[in-house]
Design a protein around this motif. Structure first.
Motif, PDB file in Angstrom:
ATOM      1  N   ASP A  15     -86.145   7.341  -8.364  1.00  0.00           N
ATOM      2  CA  ASP A  15     -86.453   6.975  -6.980  1.00  0.00           C
ATOM      3  C   ASP A  15     -87.884   6.452  -6.923  1.00  0.00           C
ATOM      4  O   ASP A  15     -88.610   6.453  -7.938  1.00  0.00           O
ATOM      5  N   ASP A  16     -88.303   5.991  -5.778  1.00  0.00           N
ATOM      6  CA  ASP A  16     -89.636   5.379  -5.640  1.00  0.00           C
ATOM      7  C   ASP A  16     -90.757   6.336  -6.008  1.00  0.00           C
ATOM      8  O   ASP A  16     -91.741   5.938  -6.644  1.00  0.00           O
ATOM      9  N   GLN A  17     -90.631   7.604  -5.637  1.00  0.00           N
ATOM     10  CA  GLN A  17     -91.687   8.577  -5.940  1.00  0.00           C
ATOM     11  C   GLN A  17     -91.771   8.872  -7.431  1.00  0.00           C
ATOM     12  O   GLN A  17     -92.861   9.029  -7.979  1.00  0.00           O
ATOM     13  N   GLU A  18     -90.630   8.943  -8.091  1.00  0.00           N
ATOM     14  CA  GLU A  18     -90.634   9.183  -9.535  1.00  0.00           C
ATOM     15  C   GLU A  18     -91.263   8.007 -10.276  1.00  0.00           C
ATOM     16  O   GLU A  18     -92.088   8.192 -11.175  1.00  0.00           O
ATOM     17  N   LEU A  19     -90.896   6.806  -9.882  1.00  0.00           N
ATOM     18  CA  LEU A  19     -91.466   5.618 -10.510  1.00  0.00           C
ATOM     19  C   LEU A  19     -92.973   5.529 -10.258  1.00  0.00           C
ATOM     20  O   LEU A  19     -93.747   5.200 -11.166  1.00  0.00           O
ATOM     21  N   ALA A  20     -93.402   5.870  -9.052  1.00  0.00           N
ATOM     22  CA  ALA A  20     -94.835   5.858  -8.735  1.00  0.00           C
ATOM     23  C   ALA A  20     -95.586   6.871  -9.590  1.00  0.00           C
ATOM     24  O   ALA A  20     -96.694   6.588 -10.070  1.00  0.00           O
ATOM     25  N   ALA A  21     -95.002   8.052  -9.805  1.00  0.00           N
ATOM     26  CA  ALA A  21     -95.652   9.077 -10.631  1.00  0.00           C
ATOM     27  C   ALA A  21     -95.824   8.579 -12.063  1.00  0.00           C
ATOM     28  O   ALA A  21     -96.877   8.770 -12.676  1.00  0.00           O
ATOM     29  N   ILE A  22     -94.811   7.922 -12.597  1.00  0.00           N
ATOM     30  CA  ILE A  22     -94.898   7.379 -13.954  1.00  0.00           C
ATOM     31  C   ILE A  22     -95.943   6.276 -14.018  1.00  0.00           C
ATOM     32  O   ILE A  22     -96.772   6.235 -14.934  1.00  0.00           O
ATOM     33  N   ASP A  23     -95.942   5.381 -13.042  1.00  0.00           N
ATOM     34  CA  ASP A  23     -96.914   4.289 -13.037  1.00  0.00           C
ATOM     35  C   ASP A  23     -98.344   4.806 -12.875  1.00  0.00           C
ATOM     36  O   ASP A  23     -99.264   4.311 -13.528  1.00  0.00           O
ATOM     37  N   GLU A  24     -98.553   5.808 -12.036  1.00  0.00           N
ATOM     38  CA  GLU A  24     -99.896   6.391 -11.882  1.00  0.00           C
ATOM     39  C   GLU A  24    -100.370   6.974 -13.204  1.00  0.00           C
ATOM     40  O   GLU A  24    -101.523   6.785 -13.598  1.00  0.00           O
ATOM     41  N   TRP A  25     -99.481   7.698 -13.899  1.00  0.00           N
ATOM     42  CA  TRP A  25     -99.835   8.273 -15.199  1.00  0.00           C
ATOM     43  C   TRP A  25    -100.138   7.155 -16.190  1.00  0.00           C
ATOM     44  O   TRP A  25    -101.112   7.218 -16.925  1.00  0.00           O
ATOM     45  N   ARG A  26     -99.299   6.114 -16.180  1.00  0.00           N
ATOM     46  CA  ARG A  26     -99.478   4.984 -17.085  1.00  0.00           C
ATOM     47  C   ARG A  26    -100.861   4.355 -16.923  1.00  0.00           C
ATOM     48  O   ARG A  26    -101.573   4.122 -17.907  1.00  0.00           O
ATOM     49  N   PHE A  27    -101.243   4.071 -15.687  1.00  0.00           N
ATOM     50  CA  PHE A  27    -102.524   3.405 -15.465  1.00  0.00           C
ATOM     51  C   PHE A  27    -103.706   4.322 -15.778  1.00  0.00           C
ATOM     52  O   PHE A  27    -104.712   3.872 -16.324  1.00  0.00           O
ATOM     53  N   ALA A  28    -103.570   5.613 -15.483  1.00  0.00           N
ATOM     54  CA  ALA A  28    -104.638   6.565 -15.805  1.00  0.00           C
ATOM     55  C   ALA A  28    -104.844   6.683 -17.307  1.00  0.00           C
ATOM     56  O   ALA A  28    -105.959   6.926 -17.783  1.00  0.00           O
ATOM     57  N   GLN A  29    -103.762   6.497 -18.076  1.00  0.00           N
ATOM     58  CA  GLN A  29    -103.834   6.587 -19.546  1.00  0.00           C
ATOM     59  C   GLN A  29    -104.062   5.235 -20.211  1.00  0.00           C
ATOM     60  O   GLN A  29    -104.105   5.157 -21.440  1.00  0.00           O
ATOM     61  N   HIS A  30    -104.152   4.175 -19.407  1.00  0.00           N
ATOM     62  CA  HIS A  30    -104.352   2.815 -19.925  1.00  0.00           C
ATOM     63  C   HIS A  30    -103.243   2.404 -20.896  1.00  0.00           C
ATOM     64  O   HIS A  30    -103.506   1.785 -21.930  1.00  0.00           O
ATOM     65  N   MET A  31    -102.002   2.756 -20.551  1.00  0.00           N
ATOM     66  CA  MET A  31    -100.860   2.391 -21.389  1.00  0.00           C
ATOM     67  C   MET A  31    -100.544   0.911 -21.179  1.00  0.00           C
ATOM     68  O   MET A  31    -100.669   0.404 -20.070  1.00  0.00           O
ATOM     69  N   PRO A  32    -100.137   0.196 -22.222  1.00  0.00           N
ATOM     70  CA  PRO A  32     -99.926  -1.254 -22.120  1.00  0.00           C
ATOM     71  C   PRO A  32     -98.692  -1.665 -21.320  1.00  0.00           C
ATOM     72  O   PRO A  32     -98.623  -2.786 -20.836  1.00  0.00           O
ATOM     73  N   SER A  33     -97.718  -0.758 -21.186  1.00  0.00           N
ATOM     74  CA  SER A  33     -96.501  -1.107 -20.461  1.00  0.00           C
ATOM     75  C   SER A  33     -95.848   0.159 -19.919  1.00  0.00           C
ATOM     76  O   SER A  33     -96.140   1.271 -20.377  1.00  0.00           O
ATOM     77  N   ARG A  34     -94.933  -0.034 -18.982  1.00  0.00           N
ATOM     78  CA  ARG A  34     -94.175   1.095 -18.442  1.00  0.00           C
ATOM     79  C   ARG A  34     -93.315   1.709 -19.552  1.00  0.00           C
ATOM     80  O   ARG A  34     -93.205   2.935 -19.659  1.00  0.00           O
ATOM     81  N   ALA A  35     -92.712   0.874 -20.382  1.00  0.00           N
ATOM     82  CA  ALA A  35     -91.878   1.379 -21.480  1.00  0.00           C
ATOM     83  C   ALA A  35     -92.701   2.230 -22.449  1.00  0.00           C
ATOM     84  O   ALA A  35     -92.250   3.295 -22.879  1.00  0.00           O
ATOM     85  N   ALA A  36     -93.896   1.777 -22.780  1.00  0.00           N
ATOM     86  CA  ALA A  36     -94.762   2.550 -23.680  1.00  0.00           C
ATOM     87  C   ALA A  36     -95.128   3.886 -23.046  1.00  0.00           C
ATOM     88  O   ALA A  36     -95.154   4.921 -23.724  1.00  0.00           O
TER      89      ALA A  36
END
Length: 74
Positions: A15-36
């Motif tokens: 859902d939108d909240q789950e995807l937002a949580a993953i994206d927030e974590w991704r950007f905080a960790q400087h991950m190159p992609s959502r898949a990574a």
């Protein structure tokens, strides 16, 4: 190319909240992609100890990325 072969595709619904949580974590960790980011989160999760097998009475929808309690506060 690294020679790494990823031939299996895994499809999940978020859902939108789950995807937002993953994206927030991704950007905080400087991950190159959502898949990574998701692969890294899976690696972290697989290294984590659990309290044993899940209750077989629980359904797939009972396992969310964002707890319902946290989601209700927003």
């Amino acid at each position: 190319m690294s020679g790494l072969s990823r031939e299996t595709r895994l499809q999940i619904m978020l859902d939108d909240q789950e995807l937002a949580a993953i994206d927030e974590w991704r950007f905080a960790q400087h991950m190159p992609s959502r898949a990574a980011a998701i692969r890294e989160l899976l690696k972290i999760g697989l290294q984590t100890r659990t309290n044993g097998p899940a209750d077989p009475k629980r359904r797939s929808e009972d396992f969310g990325v964002v707890s319902r309690r946290n989601a209700e506060k927003d």
